[in-house]
Structure formats: structure tokens, C-alpha cells
Design a protein around this motif. Structure first.
Motif, PDB file in Angstrom:
ATOM      1  N   ALA A 121       0.839  -1.207   0.000  1.00 23.49           N
ATOM      2  CA  ALA A 121       0.000   0.000   0.000  1.00 23.49           C
ATOM      3  C   ALA A 121       0.870   1.251   0.000  1.00 23.49           C
ATOM      4  O   ALA A 121       0.493   2.277  -0.560  1.00 23.49           O
ATOM      5  CB  ALA A 121      -0.905  -0.005   1.225  1.00 23.49           C
ATOM      6  N   ASN A 122       2.042   1.105   0.609  1.00 23.52           N
ATOM      7  CA  ASN A 122       2.997   2.228   0.646  1.00 23.52           C
ATOM      8  C   ASN A 122       3.428   2.652  -0.754  1.00 23.52           C
ATOM      9  O   ASN A 122       3.464   3.837  -1.078  1.00 23.52           O
ATOM     10  CB  ASN A 122       4.245   1.801   1.432  1.00 23.52           C
ATOM     11  CG  ASN A 122       4.327   2.530   2.747  1.00 23.52           C
ATOM     12  OD1 ASN A 122       3.662   3.541   2.938  1.00 23.52           O
ATOM     13  ND2 ASN A 122       5.134   2.008   3.651  1.00 23.52           N
ATOM     14  N   GLU A 123       3.769   1.655  -1.543  1.00 23.32           N
ATOM     15  CA  GLU A 123       4.201   1.948  -2.922  1.00 23.32           C
ATOM     16  C   GLU A 123       3.054   2.545  -3.721  1.00 23.32           C
ATOM     17  O   GLU A 123       3.245   3.444  -4.532  1.00 23.32           O
ATOM     18  CB  GLU A 123       4.713   0.668  -3.587  1.00 23.32           C
ATOM     19  CG  GLU A 123       6.061   0.249  -3.054  1.00 23.32           C
ATOM     20  CD  GLU A 123       6.507  -1.104  -3.571  1.00 23.32           C
ATOM     21  OE1 GLU A 123       5.966  -1.576  -4.601  1.00 23.32           O
ATOM     22  OE2 GLU A 123       7.388  -1.696  -2.940  1.00 23.32           O
ATOM     23  N   LYS A 124       1.860   2.014  -3.458  1.00 24.10           N
ATOM     24  CA  LYS A 124       0.677   2.527  -4.157  1.00 24.10           C
ATOM     25  C   LYS A 124       0.452   3.996  -3.803  1.00 24.10           C
ATOM     26  O   LYS A 124       0.157   4.829  -4.668  1.00 24.10           O
ATOM     27  CB  LYS A 124      -0.543   1.680  -3.757  1.00 24.10           C
ATOM     28  CG  LYS A 124      -1.856   2.142  -4.318  1.00 24.10           C
ATOM     29  CD  LYS A 124      -2.018   1.787  -5.775  1.00 24.10           C
ATOM     30  CE  LYS A 124      -3.350   2.280  -6.316  1.00 24.10           C
ATOM     31  NZ  LYS A 124      -3.440   2.125  -7.772  1.00 24.10           N
ATOM     32  N   LEU A 125       0.631   4.303  -2.529  1.00 28.53           N
ATOM     33  CA  LEU A 125       0.452   5.679  -2.074  1.00 28.53           C
ATOM     34  C   LEU A 125       1.476   6.619  -2.711  1.00 28.53           C
ATOM     35  O   LEU A 125       1.135   7.716  -3.136  1.00 28.53           O
ATOM     36  CB  LEU A 125       0.595   5.741  -0.560  1.00 28.53           C
ATOM     37  CG  LEU A 125      -0.678   5.997   0.209  1.00 28.53           C
ATOM     38  CD1 LEU A 125      -0.474   5.726   1.681  1.00 28.53           C
ATOM     39  CD2 LEU A 125      -1.162   7.417   0.024  1.00 28.53           C
ATOM     40  N   THR A 126       2.714   6.148  -2.791  1.00 26.26           N
ATOM     41  CA  THR A 126       3.776   6.957  -3.423  1.00 26.26           C
ATOM     42  C   THR A 126       3.373   7.292  -4.849  1.00 26.26           C
ATOM     43  O   THR A 126       3.475   8.438  -5.291  1.00 26.26           O
ATOM     44  CB  THR A 126       5.101   6.170  -3.433  1.00 26.26           C
ATOM     45  OG1 THR A 126       5.359   5.708  -2.125  1.00 26.26           O
ATOM     46  CG2 THR A 126       6.259   7.020  -3.931  1.00 26.26           C
ATOM     47  N   MET A 127       2.880   6.256  -5.531  1.00 28.86           N
ATOM     48  CA  MET A 127       2.500   6.437  -6.926  1.00 28.86           C
ATOM     49  C   MET A 127       1.288   7.372  -7.057  1.00 28.86           C
ATOM     50  O   MET A 127       1.249   8.238  -7.932  1.00 28.86           O
ATOM     51  CB  MET A 127       2.172   5.074  -7.505  1.00 28.86           C
ATOM     52  CG  MET A 127       2.014   5.061  -8.980  1.00 28.86           C
ATOM     53  SD  MET A 127       0.989   3.680  -9.402  1.00 28.86           S
ATOM     54  CE  MET A 127      -0.547   4.174  -8.692  1.00 28.86           C
ATOM     55  N   LEU A 128       0.331   7.202  -6.142  1.00 26.62           N
ATOM     56  CA  LEU A 128      -0.861   8.064  -6.183  1.00 26.62           C
ATOM     57  C   LEU A 128      -0.488   9.538  -5.963  1.00 26.62           C
ATOM     58  O   LEU A 128      -1.015  10.419  -6.634  1.00 26.62           O
ATOM     59  CB  LEU A 128      -1.877   7.633  -5.119  1.00 26.62           C
ATOM     60  CG  LEU A 128      -2.723   6.414  -5.458  1.00 26.62           C
ATOM     61  CD1 LEU A 128      -3.526   5.978  -4.252  1.00 26.62           C
ATOM     62  CD2 LEU A 128      -3.675   6.704  -6.618  1.00 26.62           C
ATOM     63  N   LEU A 129       0.418   9.746  -5.038  1.00 27.18           N
ATOM     64  CA  LEU A 129       0.860  11.125  -4.777  1.00 27.18           C
ATOM     65  C   LEU A 129       1.545  11.732  -6.001  1.00 27.18           C
ATOM     66  O   LEU A 129       1.374  12.909  -6.302  1.00 27.18           O
ATOM     67  CB  LEU A 129       1.834  11.149  -3.594  1.00 27.18           C
ATOM     68  CG  LEU A 129       1.228  11.406  -2.226  1.00 27.18           C
ATOM     69  CD1 LEU A 129       2.296  11.313  -1.153  1.00 27.18           C
ATOM     70  CD2 LEU A 129       0.593  12.783  -2.161  1.00 27.18           C
ATOM     71  N   GLU A 130       2.302  10.884  -6.687  1.00 25.63           N
ATOM     72  CA  GLU A 130       3.020  11.375  -7.872  1.00 25.63           C
ATOM     73  C   GLU A 130       2.066  11.780  -8.992  1.00 25.63           C
ATOM     74  O   GLU A 130       2.402  12.617  -9.821  1.00 25.63           O
ATOM     75  CB  GLU A 130       3.989  10.304  -8.388  1.00 25.63           C
ATOM     76  CG  GLU A 130       5.227  10.126  -7.535  1.00 25.63           C
ATOM     77  CD  GLU A 130       5.973  11.420  -7.283  1.00 25.63           C
ATOM     78  OE1 GLU A 130       6.281  12.126  -8.245  1.00 25.63           O
ATOM     79  OE2 GLU A 130       6.217  11.728  -6.102  1.00 25.63           O
TER      80      GLU A 130
END
Lengths: 191, 185
Positions: A121-130
Motif C-alpha cells: 500500500a505504501n508503494e501505491k500511495l507513493t505512486m498516487l501522490l506522484e
């Protein structure tokens, strides 16, 4: 510390007055208070580019050194500092936008999802923020990471408070939907 | 969504982060239901918020390096120091102070000395002693000194214009004859 040094007890706005009068100690105090949070904001906004973020932070404090009179003492310093930072990022985004128009594609979260094999979920969040738009990203980061008030954020991004709240709500909603869907996919993969 | 609902957005945010759906009171449920439709949606909001906090915690951004601050301090000193050297600054201040002191001093002296009217002082000798006439104790004898003084005598008759012929005496004649005979002087 039981006895705090005098400058540490002064509000930001008074420190700015002292900086205007040439107090280096006041400048150091203000830098200590804001450098980390501003650097964090710049880093998140500028695609996690630490070197660029440090340059931006340096430039922002240079503005404080050379043009302290630009600060309106009736305003809150943090609001003013973040609005300067926001404008600096906006200019950088505009530059990038021009580069993108010259041939680089804008990728949406779902396209990136397919390209990257995200495992948490962390990686997903990073990507969503980007993938957030510049204004949305600013509003999101200032609210949930820097924990500024809605009033302050509306002054920083020059938006009515109602607009800031609705943007925050819809971003949270999108985040909730995307993360819950992603978690379902992850669960299915693990099974 | 109705506009008045946004006034309570901050309360909704706080409830989502602090309470589970089951823990909400009647009034709180009423407020929350203005933003979401069911419990699943509320839970999704809550979980995403927790994930977000976790993400911020796990992806920290370290503070700026001391190098940045020292560079900025140098720039601060440069921006706030005067452009002239300290020695020049001292000299110019010294000159300014001296000029002010002399100027004020001159002004003060001019003020303190009142204009005086010029008076002419004359010394007049006034005899304050009365001399009693006494007989001189020295007798000066007068001596008459005669001196020759040429006196031009004028005559009424004009002088005789005929040249005076001078005759030769016998003695002179003899001597002349001797000379003639010897041929020498």
C-alpha cells in the motif's frame, strides 16, 4: 530546557522583524524552525528530488535575507513562507509542463499501476501522490503532512476555504477507493 | 454536496481519524452520513487515512544539511554589512564628528561674545606738577667765532677785455739762453 533562550520564545513574525534589522541569530532561529518542514514540502512536491529541493530551500531563505520587507507583518509567517514555496513549485511545474508538451507523456495512476509491480500500500500511495495535480498535491501535503489549518491552506493556494475542503474530501475519497481496490488485488494475488 | 456541509468537514476528518464507525454517537453519525453513504465507505476512509500516516512516517525527509545554513549565514552577513571597509567608515565618521564639533564650537563662541562698541582711548598729558622758576646754576658764555666768508663784490665797470701781455724777466731770459746754447732742457 527549563530556561529557553529569548529568541526561541519569540513568534515567527517578530523574528522576521529582527531579521529585517540585521539579526543573524533571529535568522538562524527561523531557519531551524522551518527548514525541515519546507525541505520536506519541496522534496515531496519536486518528485522526491532531494538536490532540487535543497536548492529551492536555499533560494527561499535567500529571498528572506534579501527581501525581508516583502513579508507583511500582519500575516502569519508560515502562511507566507508556504505560499512563496508553493509559487516556486508552481513555476517548476510550469517548466515541466512545457517539457511534457514537447513530447513526454503524462502517465495516469492506472497506467503506472500496470507498468510497476506494486507490492504494498505504501508503494501505491507513493505512486498516487506522484499522479496528483500540482495544486491538489500542495493542498494534500499541507493538510496531512504539515498539518496546516484549512484557512492557512486557502491563503497559500489562493482558493476559497470551501474549495479546499471539497478538494481534500474528493482526494481522500479517491485514495480510499484506490487503496481498498488495490488491497483486494493484493489479497487475491497472495491467495 | 450542499455548501453548508463543508463547514463541518474538519469535524468529519477528525472523527474518521479518531473513531470507528461503531463508536460514533447519534449526532456524529448524522454528521458523518452527510459525507459518506455506508459503513464500508467510512472504513475505507479510515484505513486510507491510517495508511497515509504510515506512509509519511516510513518516508521521512531528513532536515537540511548544516552546509546550507552556513552558506546562508555567509550570505546574510554579506547582505547586512556596509559596502565600504570598516577603516574608511571610521575615518569618515571621525571627519563628520570633527566638522560638527568645530561648527558647533564656532557657533557657540560667536553666540557667547556680545558685540562691543569701539571706544577710542587717547592719552592726554595733563601737567600735574608746578615748577617754581629757579636761577640756572650754569653760566653759558657765548664765544663769537669768526669765519671767513667769501664775498662777491660786484662792480659797475665791465672788466678790461684786452689780453694781458706778460713780460720775461732777466733771470728767465738767462735760463732760456742757457737752454738754447746747450740744446737740452
Amino acid at each position: 530546557m527549563f530556561f529557553k533562550p529569548k529568541l526561541a520564545r519569540l513568534p515567527d513574525e517578530e523574528l522576521m522583524q529582527k531579521i529585517h534589522q540585521g539579526s543573524e541569530a533571529a535568522f538562524t532561529e527561523l531557519y531551524t524552525r522551518y527548514s525541515t518542514s519546507l525541505l520536506r514540502y519541496f522534496t515531496r512536491m519536486l518528485w522526491n528530488n532531494r538536490a532540487m529541493a535543497e536548492d529551492f530551500l536555499h533560494d527561499l531563505f535567500l529571498k528572506i535575507i534579501h527581501n525581508p520587507q516583502q513579508f507583511d507583518v500582519n500575516r502569519k509567517f508560515s502562511t507566507w513562507a508556504y505560499s512563496v514555496a508553493h509559487n516556486m513549485c508552481k513555476n517548476e511545474y510550469r517548466k515541466k509542463q512545457n517539457q511534457r508538451l514537447d513530447g513526454i507523456d503524462i502517465k495516469h495512476s492506472r497506467d503506472l499501476d500496470r507498468e510497476l509491480d506494486l507490492s504494498s500500500a505504501n508503494e501505491k500511495l507513493t505512486m498516487l501522490l506522484e499522479t496528483l495535480e500540482e495544486d491538489d498535491k500542495t493542498v494534500f501535503l499541507l493538510r496531512y503532512e504539515e498539518e496546516l489549518s484549512i484557512t492557512q491552506i486557502s491563503q497559500i493556494v489562493f482558493m476559497p476555504e470551501g474549495t479546499v475542503k471539497s478538494r481534500l474530501f474528493y482526494m481522500r475519497k479517491q485514495l480510499a477507493v484506490e487503496l481498498s481496490e488495490f488491497k483486494v488485488v493484493l489479497k487475491e494475488k497472495s491467495i | 454536496m450542499k455548501e453548508h456541509v463543508w463547514n463541518e468537514y474538519e469535524v468529519f476528518e477528525r472523527l474518521v481519524s479518531e473513531k470507528r464507525y461503531a463508536e460514533l454517537s447519534g449526532d456524529e453519525l448524522k454528521l458523518v452520513n452527510q459525507f459518506i453513504t455506508n459503513e464500508q465507505e467510512y472504513d475505507a476512509f479510515r484505513m486510507s487515512g491510517l495508511d497515509m500516516k504510515g506512509w509519511f512516517r516510513e518516508n521521512p525527509v531528513n532536515g537540511a544539511t548544516d552546509k546550507t545554513l552556513s552558506g546562508l549565514k555567509r550570505e546574510f552577513k554579506r547582505a547586512h554589512q556596509p559596502h565600504v571597509s570598516i577603516a574608511w567608515w571610521k575615518v569618515s565618521i571621525g571627519y563628520a564628528v570633527a566638522a560638527i564639533v568645530f561648527g558647533l564650537g564656532g557657533w557657540w563662541l560667536g553666540q557667547s561674545e556680545k558685540p562691543t562698541t569701539l571706544t577710542r582711548i587717547e592719552q592726554v598729558l595733563v601737567p600735574d606738577t608746578i615748577y617754581v622758576a629757579t636761577k640756572p646754576d650754569t653760566v653759558v658764555r657765548e664765544k663769537i667765532i669768526y669765519r671767513d666768508k667769501p664775498v662777491i663784490l660786484t662792480t659797475t665797470n665791465p672788466p678790461n677785455e684786452t689780453p694781458v701781455t706778460k713780460g720775461v724777466s732777466m733771470k728767465e731770459k738767462e735760463e732760456l739762453d742757457k737752454l738754447l746754447v746747450s740744446g737740452t732742457e
